[in-house]
Design a protein around this motif. Structure first.
Motif, mmCIF file in Angstrom:
data_model
loop_
_atom_site.group_PDB
_atom_site.id
_atom_site.type_symbol
_atom_site.label_atom_id
_atom_site.label_comp_id
_atom_site.label_asym_id
_atom_site.label_seq_id
_atom_site.Cartn_x
_atom_site.Cartn_y
_atom_site.Cartn_z
ATOM 1 N N LEU A 171 -32.272 29.280 -36.175
ATOM 2 C CA LEU A 171 -31.602 28.812 -34.964
ATOM 3 C C LEU A 171 -32.276 29.364 -33.713
ATOM 4 O O LEU A 171 -32.938 30.407 -33.761
ATOM 5 N N CYS A 212 -30.194 33.257 -39.320
ATOM 6 C CA CYS A 212 -28.870 33.860 -39.454
ATOM 7 C C CYS A 212 -28.718 34.397 -40.874
ATOM 8 O O CYS A 212 -29.037 33.709 -41.847
ATOM 9 N N ARG A 233 -29.611 29.682 -41.560
ATOM 10 C CA ARG A 233 -30.264 28.639 -40.774
ATOM 11 C C ARG A 233 -31.198 29.280 -39.757
ATOM 12 O O ARG A 233 -30.924 30.369 -39.252
ATOM 13 N N SER A 259 -28.467 31.109 -29.892
ATOM 14 C CA SER A 259 -27.339 30.942 -30.816
ATOM 15 C C SER A 259 -26.750 32.282 -31.238
ATOM 16 O O SER A 259 -25.743 32.319 -31.951
ATOM 17 N N PHE A 260 -27.390 33.363 -30.809
ATOM 18 C CA PHE A 260 -26.951 34.703 -31.192
ATOM 19 C C PHE A 260 -26.539 35.485 -29.948
ATOM 20 O O PHE A 260 -27.127 35.327 -28.878
ATOM 21 N N SER A 261 -25.538 36.335 -30.109
ATOM 22 C CA SER A 261 -25.155 37.203 -29.004
ATOM 23 C C SER A 261 -26.238 38.256 -28.813
ATOM 24 O O SER A 261 -27.087 38.465 -29.691
ATOM 25 N N CYS A 270 -25.137 34.326 -36.444
ATOM 26 C CA CYS A 270 -25.069 33.493 -35.248
ATOM 27 C C CYS A 270 -23.627 33.480 -34.736
ATOM 28 O O CYS A 270 -22.691 33.866 -35.456
ATOM 29 N N GLU A 271 -23.450 33.038 -33.506
ATOM 30 C CA GLU A 271 -22.112 33.053 -32.907
ATOM 31 C C GLU A 271 -21.137 32.184 -33.694
ATOM 32 O O GLU A 271 -19.955 32.513 -33.823
ATOM 33 N N GLU A 272 -21.638 31.099 -34.251
ATOM 34 C CA GLU A 272 -20.785 30.212 -35.038
ATOM 35 C C GLU A 272 -20.255 30.928 -36.280
ATOM 36 O O GLU A 272 -19.074 30.823 -36.625
ATOM 37 N N CYS A 273 -21.130 31.667 -36.958
ATOM 38 C CA CYS A 273 -20.719 32.380 -38.171
ATOM 39 C C CYS A 273 -19.808 33.563 -37.847
ATOM 40 O O CYS A 273 -18.890 33.876 -38.606
ATOM 41 N N ASP A 327 -32.801 31.331 -30.267
ATOM 42 C CA ASP A 327 -32.385 32.678 -29.888
ATOM 43 C C ASP A 327 -31.023 32.684 -29.199
ATOM 44 O O ASP A 327 -30.225 33.603 -29.372
ATOM 45 N N ARG A 364 -28.692 39.698 -31.748
ATOM 46 C CA ARG A 364 -30.147 39.507 -31.656
ATOM 47 C C ARG A 364 -30.902 40.790 -31.954
ATOM 48 O O ARG A 364 -32.033 40.760 -32.430
#
Length: 274
Positions: A18, A11, A16, A22-24, A37-40, A20, A28
Motif C-alpha cells: 500500500l 501491511c 497488501r 495508508s499507514f499512520s 495499515c489504518e484500515e487493518c 505510504d 510507518r
C-alpha cells in the motif's frame, strides 16, 4: 511511477502493498511484520505473525507414539542412528520388552566412532566432535537450510544474530529468522521474540508472543504472562486464557509411559535397567 513504488509498504496484517499514506506515522516506523495499515488497525485485524505458529510442527512429535515431545529436553533422547528425537516413554516401553536397540529404526546402538560420523557434520557452530569451530561455515549451512524451510536453522540464525558474539550483531536479521521459526511453530523462537519486544517496551507484542508460546506448553511463557498480569500489563482474562491453553498442551504431551518414565527418574538416568 518509480517514486510511488519507493514509498510503498506492506501491511503485516492484510499483506497488501500500500502507499505510504495508508499507514499512520507510528505504524510507518515499525518493521513490516508488525506494521498495520489504518484500515487493518480500525478493523482490529491481527498480524500474520500472530496468526501463524499456533500449533507445533509435526516434526516436534515423537516418531513412535506421535505425541508432541515435551519442551523439557531431558524427557526425550536424540538417536544418532536415525536422527530422531524419541520420548522417554517410548524408550522405556521398548526396554521393558527387552529391546536395547533404537526403538524407532531398530538399529543397534552405535559405538562412539559411528555416532561421531553421523553427527559431526552438524557441529561446525560449536566446534565439537573433533571439528574445528567454523562459524562462517555454520552460518552458510544454516542459511542454506533456512532457505529450504528448516525451522531449526532459522532459530539458530536468530540466536547468532541476536548475540553477535561469533557474527556481527544484526537485530533485523535476528527478527526475520525468529519470526520465520515462530510462524512454523517453534516455541523457543516465539519466547525470544517476546523477550526482545518486552525489552524494547513493546509490551502488547510481548504479551501476544508469550500467550502463544504458553498455549504451546511453555511454563516460562506462562510465568511471564502471569508477571505481566501482576504488573498491570495483562488482564486477568489474558492470564486465564494462557493457563487454560498451557494445561491443554501439557495434557497433549502426557501419556502413561511418559509418566512412568518420569516417576522412575528415567530422564536423570536413561541407562537404568528396567
Amino acid at each position: 511511477m518509480g517514486n510511488n513504488r519507493s514509498i510503498m509498504k506492506i501491511c503485516g496484517a492484510c499483506v497488501r502493498e500500500l502507499p505510504d499514506g495508508s499507514f499512520s506515522e507510528e505504524q510507518r516506523a515499525l518493521r513490516q511484520s508488525i506494521r498495520r495499515c489504518e484500515e487493518c488497525v480500525a478493523a482490529g485485524k491481527q498480524l500474520v505473525l500472530m496468526k501463524k505458529g499456533r500449533k507445533r510442527s509435526e516434526a516436534d512429535d515423537c516418531p513412535i507414539c506421535q505425541l508432541p515431545l515435551s519442551l523439557d529436553m531431558n524427557e526425550s533422547m536424540f538417536k544418532s542412528c536415525c536422527m530422531k528425537e524419541v520420548c522417554n516413554g517410548c524408550i522405556l516401553a521398548a526396554r521393558k520388552r527387552g529391546m536395547r536397540d533404537c526403538p524407532f529404526c531398530r538399529a543397534s546402538v552405535p559405538d562412539k566412532s559411528q555416532a561421531l560420523a553421523m553427527i559431526r557434520k552438524r557441529q561446525y557452530h560449536f566446534g565439537a566432535y573433533g571439528l574445528e569451530k567454523d562459524v562462517t561455515r555454520a552460518v552458510e549451512l544454516y542459511e542454506r537450510a533456512a532457505e529450504l524451510g528448516v525451522t531449526d536453522a532459522h532459530f539458530n540464525l536468530g540466536v547468532l544474530y541476536t548475540r553477535g558474539t561469533d557474527v556481527e550483531k544484526d537485530t533485523a536479521k535476528a527478527f526475520r529468522h525468529y519470526e520465520a521459526a515462530a510462524m512454523s511453530g517453534d516455541v523457543s523462537a516465539r519466547i525470544n521474540l517476546g523477550i526482545i519486544e518486552y525489552n524494547d517496551g513493546n509490551y502488547d507484542l510481548a504479551l501476544q508472543n508469550w500467550m502463544i508460546s504458553a498455549k504451546l506448553g511453555c511454563d516460562d511463557s506462562l510465568s511471564n504472562v502471569k508477571e505481566m498480569f501482576m504488573n498491570g500489563l495483562a488482564t486477568k482474562a489474558d492470564y486465564a486464557a494462557a493457563l487454560r491453553g498451557y494445561q491443554n498442551a501439557i495434557a497433549e504431551m502426557s501419556s502413561p509411559d511418559r509418566a512412568e518414565a518420569e516417576a522412575l527418574g528415567f530422564a536423570k538416568d536413561p541407562t537404568r535397567v528396567i
